[in-house]
Design a protein around this motif. Sequence first.
Motif, PDB file in Angstrom:
ATOM      1  N   TRP A  35      -1.171  12.559  -0.216  1.00 33.47           N
ATOM      2  CA  TRP A  35       0.231  12.949  -0.315  1.00 33.47           C
ATOM      3  C   TRP A  35       1.141  12.490   1.055  1.00 33.47           C
ATOM      4  O   TRP A  35       0.370  12.378   1.833  1.00 33.47           O
ATOM      5  N   PRO A  36       2.486  12.255   0.770  1.00 31.17           N
ATOM      6  CA  PRO A  36       3.135  11.741   1.936  1.00 31.17           C
ATOM      7  C   PRO A  36       3.787  12.505   2.806  1.00 31.17           C
ATOM      8  O   PRO A  36       4.392  11.889   3.843  1.00 31.17           O
ATOM      9  N   LEU A 173       0.358   9.032  -2.947  1.00 31.44           N
ATOM     10  CA  LEU A 173       0.575   7.749  -2.238  1.00 31.44           C
ATOM     11  C   LEU A 173      -0.149   6.742  -3.510  1.00 31.44           C
ATOM     12  O   LEU A 173      -0.959   7.078  -3.941  1.00 31.44           O
ATOM     13  N   PRO A 174       0.320   5.433  -3.426  1.00 32.62           N
ATOM     14  CA  PRO A 174       1.298   4.891  -2.700  1.00 32.62           C
ATOM     15  C   PRO A 174       2.641   5.006  -2.933  1.00 32.62           C
ATOM     16  O   PRO A 174       3.384   4.693  -1.993  1.00 32.62           O
ATOM     17  N   GLU A 175       3.147   5.332  -4.095  1.00 32.52           N
ATOM     18  CA  GLU A 175       4.463   5.414  -4.520  1.00 32.52           C
ATOM     19  C   GLU A 175       5.194   6.452  -3.388  1.00 32.52           C
ATOM     20  O   GLU A 175       6.318   6.374  -3.190  1.00 32.52           O
TER      21      GLU A 175
END
Length: 269
Positions: A35-36, A173-175
Amino acid sequence: MTATPEINTDRAAQLVDLITSATIVDLSVTTGERWPCHPYEGQKFGQFQMNWFTWPRGAFVEYVQVHDDHTGTHFDAPCHQIPPADSGLPAANEFGSITVEQVPLGQMIGPAAVIDVTALVENAPKGEETRLKESPEILPEHILAWEEQHGALTGEEIVLFRSDWSDRYYVPLPEGWGYDRSHPAPRAETIELLHERGIRAIGTDGRGIGLMQDDYSPHWACLGRNIVCIENLTNLGSLPPRGALFVFASHKFEGASGGMGRAFGFLTT
């Protein structure tokens, strides 16, 4: 020794009945290595297995986690961007010594006032490397317009800015690298108006209370007045403009500048 307060059992039963019959809305993002939400320029989230049921310590599973204290749904204590009063640094004042464990629980529990700023996202110029060219500014007139429609804000309320930023862009991730800081955020003057109303906690479903083009002024205006910021909320569209009870429960970590935790709302019908 502090005396135990006398409990009104009838009111306690009413409170239990109200809570157990309410709909609970989860307002927290998920954290983890996929997660980002850690600051990209800071400590990346890491989870390391220390035991797997039989090796080396016994019949249980256990992990160690390493993360920035502003990861996931969390709140900023005043010390995050306000230096101690005796430091001689810019923006220093008496609130700069307040760390996570010193913030009262009651400061992050209260009626939710949800201010919809999603139109700012729709109408903003798109960016080349970020979702938007810059953070749309939440202005005092947005607060005044909300009050004209829903009534004046009161000091016990917690103001939550709904932009749907995390609902759109907080994905694995990666989005998830697209979950950037170009989300809407309040100007310092907006926070000053909220302070005049007696507000002591502000929440946002973006990465932070700061503007991408000016991270400091909103934080100084907020934390420098001992208003805490709850960041990386999500699902605010499930709450009405008024009528929900908001709760944020943080880790009680001594000396921390940010407290990860769980945010949720209670809705009654």
